[in-house]
Design a protein around this motif. Structure first.
Motif, PDB file in Angstrom:
ATOM      1  N   LYS A  88      24.797   5.120   0.115  1.00 28.18           N
ATOM      2  CA  LYS A  88      23.485   5.779   0.176  1.00 28.18           C
ATOM      3  C   LYS A  88      22.923   6.858  -0.835  1.00 28.18           C
ATOM      4  O   LYS A  88      22.540   7.765  -0.662  1.00 28.18           O
ATOM      5  N   THR A  89      23.450   6.403  -2.089  1.00 33.19           N
ATOM      6  CA  THR A  89      23.051   7.478  -3.358  1.00 33.19           C
ATOM      7  C   THR A  89      21.794   6.983  -3.973  1.00 33.19           C
ATOM      8  O   THR A  89      21.378   7.481  -4.587  1.00 33.19           O
ATOM      9  N   GLU A  90      21.312   5.687  -3.712  1.00 36.25           N
ATOM     10  CA  GLU A  90      20.230   5.065  -4.235  1.00 36.25           C
ATOM     11  C   GLU A  90      19.445   4.268  -3.173  1.00 36.25           C
ATOM     12  O   GLU A  90      20.260   3.766  -2.309  1.00 36.25           O
ATOM     13  N   ASP A 142      10.960 -10.516 -10.391  1.00 39.28           N
ATOM     14  CA  ASP A 142      10.949  -9.449  -9.829  1.00 39.28           C
ATOM     15  C   ASP A 142      11.870  -8.457 -10.538  1.00 39.28           C
ATOM     16  O   ASP A 142      12.194  -8.596 -11.653  1.00 39.28           O
ATOM     17  N   ILE A 143      11.387  -7.106 -10.276  1.00 35.11           N
ATOM     18  CA  ILE A 143      11.984  -5.995 -10.996  1.00 35.11           C
ATOM     19  C   ILE A 143      12.507  -4.990  -9.659  1.00 35.11           C
ATOM     20  O   ILE A 143      12.113  -5.542  -8.507  1.00 35.11           O
ATOM     21  N   ILE A 144      13.488  -4.173 -10.132  1.00 31.72           N
ATOM     22  CA  ILE A 144      13.975  -3.534  -8.909  1.00 31.72           C
ATOM     23  C   ILE A 144      13.827  -2.033  -9.282  1.00 31.72           C
ATOM     24  O   ILE A 144      14.051  -1.414 -10.468  1.00 31.72           O
ATOM     25  N   PHE A 145      13.240  -1.041  -8.513  1.00 39.73           N
ATOM     26  CA  PHE A 145      12.999   0.212  -8.676  1.00 39.73           C
ATOM     27  C   PHE A 145      14.353   0.958  -7.867  1.00 39.73           C
ATOM     28  O   PHE A 145      14.656   0.484  -6.826  1.00 39.73           O
ATOM     29  N   VAL A 146      14.831   1.733  -8.446  1.00 35.80           N
ATOM     30  CA  VAL A 146      16.060   2.431  -8.100  1.00 35.80           C
ATOM     31  C   VAL A 146      15.660   4.160  -8.105  1.00 35.80           C
ATOM     32  O   VAL A 146      15.597   4.722  -9.017  1.00 35.80           O
ATOM     33  N   LEU A 147      15.702   4.591  -6.780  1.00 35.74           N
ATOM     34  CA  LEU A 147      15.512   6.062  -6.486  1.00 35.74           C
ATOM     35  C   LEU A 147      16.682   6.649  -6.251  1.00 35.74           C
ATOM     36  O   LEU A 147      17.343   6.140  -5.252  1.00 35.74           O
ATOM     37  N   PRO A 148      16.821   7.798  -6.935  1.00 40.21           N
ATOM     38  CA  PRO A 148      18.212   8.440  -6.515  1.00 40.21           C
ATOM     39  C   PRO A 148      18.029   9.267  -5.101  1.00 40.21           C
ATOM     40  O   PRO A 148      17.089   9.883  -4.678  1.00 40.21           O
ATOM     41  N   VAL A 153      21.142  14.333  -9.868  1.00 36.87           N
ATOM     42  CA  VAL A 153      20.300  14.338 -11.022  1.00 36.87           C
ATOM     43  C   VAL A 153      21.101  13.086 -11.787  1.00 36.87           C
ATOM     44  O   VAL A 153      22.062  13.200 -12.017  1.00 36.87           O
ATOM     45  N   THR A 154      20.322  11.988 -12.192  1.00 41.01           N
ATOM     46  CA  THR A 154      20.644  11.122 -12.957  1.00 41.01           C
ATOM     47  C   THR A 154      20.513  11.091 -14.368  1.00 41.01           C
ATOM     48  O   THR A 154      19.632  11.815 -14.804  1.00 41.01           O
ATOM     49  N   ASP A 155      21.162  10.060 -15.052  1.00 40.84           N
ATOM     50  CA  ASP A 155      21.011  10.041 -16.568  1.00 40.84           C
ATOM     51  C   ASP A 155      19.289   9.622 -17.081  1.00 40.84           C
ATOM     52  O   ASP A 155      18.951  10.097 -17.733  1.00 40.84           O
ATOM     53  N   THR A 156      18.992   8.735 -16.062  1.00 37.43           N
ATOM     54  CA  THR A 156      17.609   8.278 -16.194  1.00 37.43           C
ATOM     55  C   THR A 156      16.727   9.533 -16.370  1.00 37.43           C
ATOM     56  O   THR A 156      15.688   9.706 -16.720  1.00 37.43           O
ATOM     57  N   MET A 157      16.881  10.210 -15.014  1.00 42.01           N
ATOM     58  CA  MET A 157      16.057  11.453 -14.800  1.00 42.01           C
ATOM     59  C   MET A 157      16.402  12.639 -16.100  1.00 42.01           C
ATOM     60  O   MET A 157      15.044  12.796 -16.536  1.00 42.01           O
ATOM     61  N   THR A 158      17.503  12.754 -16.500  1.00 37.69           N
ATOM     62  CA  THR A 158      17.612  13.594 -17.711  1.00 37.69           C
ATOM     63  C   THR A 158      17.056  13.045 -18.953  1.00 37.69           C
ATOM     64  O   THR A 158      16.612  13.914 -19.735  1.00 37.69           O
ATOM     65  N   LYS A 159      17.069  12.025 -19.305  1.00 42.75           N
ATOM     66  CA  LYS A 159      16.442  11.432 -20.444  1.00 42.75           C
ATOM     67  C   LYS A 159      14.894  11.486 -20.246  1.00 42.75           C
ATOM     68  O   LYS A 159      14.043  11.681 -21.402  1.00 42.75           O
ATOM     69  N   VAL A 177      17.793   9.645   5.120  1.00 48.69           N
ATOM     70  CA  VAL A 177      18.281  10.031   3.907  1.00 48.69           C
ATOM     71  C   VAL A 177      17.017  10.185   2.903  1.00 48.69           C
ATOM     72  O   VAL A 177      16.170   9.144   3.134  1.00 48.69           O
ATOM     73  N   SER A 178      16.850  11.243   2.301  1.00 52.53           N
ATOM     74  CA  SER A 178      15.793  11.282   1.231  1.00 52.53           C
ATOM     75  C   SER A 178      16.231  10.938  -0.013  1.00 52.53           C
ATOM     76  O   SER A 178      17.120  11.319  -0.542  1.00 52.53           O
ATOM     77  N   TYR A 179      15.253   9.989  -0.527  1.00 53.77           N
ATOM     78  CA  TYR A 179      15.329   9.503  -2.031  1.00 53.77           C
ATOM     79  C   TYR A 179      14.286  10.016  -2.845  1.00 53.77           C
ATOM     80  O   TYR A 179      13.086   9.981  -2.242  1.00 53.77           O
ATOM     81  N   ALA A 180      14.512  10.320  -4.045  1.00 48.54           N
ATOM     82  CA  ALA A 180      13.408  11.199  -4.770  1.00 48.54           C
ATOM     83  C   ALA A 180      12.475  10.265  -5.685  1.00 48.54           C
ATOM     84  O   ALA A 180      13.180   9.439  -6.341  1.00 48.54           O
ATOM     85  N   VAL A 181      11.457  10.345  -5.602  1.00 47.83           N
ATOM     86  CA  VAL A 181      10.405   9.813  -6.514  1.00 47.83           C
ATOM     87  C   VAL A 181      10.057  11.089  -7.586  1.00 47.83           C
ATOM     88  O   VAL A 181       9.251  11.874  -7.228  1.00 47.83           O
ATOM     89  N   VAL A 182      10.702  10.924  -8.742  1.00 45.30           N
ATOM     90  CA  VAL A 182      10.419  12.203  -9.679  1.00 45.30           C
ATOM     91  C   VAL A 182       9.574  11.658 -11.163  1.00 45.30           C
ATOM     92  O   VAL A 182       9.958  10.730 -11.633  1.00 45.30           O
ATOM     93  N   LEU A 183       8.539  12.484 -11.181  1.00 44.09           N
ATOM     94  CA  LEU A 183       7.764  12.275 -12.549  1.00 44.09           C
ATOM     95  C   LEU A 183       7.915  13.341 -13.428  1.00 44.09           C
ATOM     96  O   LEU A 183       7.765  14.508 -12.718  1.00 44.09           O
TER      97      LEU A 183
END
Length: 186
Positions: A88-90, A142-148, A153-159, A177-183
């Motif tokens: 449950k990390t993503e 298809d594409i896959i969205f991966v929400l942390p 804090v993921t590498d994708t988020m830091t970049k 469980v809450s998964y973040a949508v960060v912009l």
């Protein structure tokens, strides 16, 4: 009248007994849904980036949070295509896309791509998602969205945060469980 009261009492007792055999936490097993953020819920994430050596400033943006909520609402609207990782990390959300959307994603025109996917009106292409998306290896359309998970804090988020000064966040809640949508934006 007494019989109706007895019947109602029996039904209530049966309902209460049934709840004993279900999960105690009301959020467990609850349907998937979006959850907006406020400045307080985004404060820890802002503080994390302010304390990193590559970031001088990171402030909460209500506008970006509203856009993040639109995306969270879209993710939650088709819970059949959502699946959390085993730990449950993503949270993974599959989406069928056409070549136009893929082209916008590759050009990093995220608002345009997401609008074409039905996420609502997101305005100009001035934000970068702090969550990952990737093509589905099993189905190229298809594409896959991966929400942390919230708090990660993921590498994708830091970049995505590099060079940005504002962030917005909303959440997709699944099984408590809450998964973040960060912009991130300027």
């Amino acid at each position: 009248m007494k019989n109706w009261k007895k019947l109602l009492a029996c039904l209530l007792v049966a309902l209460m007994a049934l709840t004993v055999f279900t999960a105690c936490d009301a959020s467990v097993g609850a349907p998937i849904g979006p959850k907006p953020s406020n400045a307080e819920s985004a404060k820890a994430l802002c503080e994390y980036f302010k304390n990193c050596e590559h970031f001088e400033k990171m402030d909460y943006s209500e506008d970006l949070s509203e856009k993040a909520y639109n995306i969270a609402n879209w993710v939650a609207s088709t819970s059949v295509s959502c699946k959390p990782s085993e730990d449950k990390t993503e949270l993974y959300r599959w989406a069928h896309v056409d070549n136009v959307v893929k082209t916008y994603l590759e050009k990093k025109s995220y608002a345009t791509a997401f609008e074409n996917m039905g996420m609502g009106i997101l305005g100009t292409d001035t934000f970068t998602p702090g969550f990952d998306w990737k093509p589905d290896a099993d189905d190229p359309s298809d594409i896959i969205f991966v929400l942390p998970k919230d708090g990660r804090v993921t590498d994708t988020m830091t970049k995505a945060a590099k060079g940005k000064t504002k962030l917005g966040v909303a959440y997709v809640v699944k099984d408590g469980v809450s998964y973040a949508v960060v912009l991130f934006g300027d």
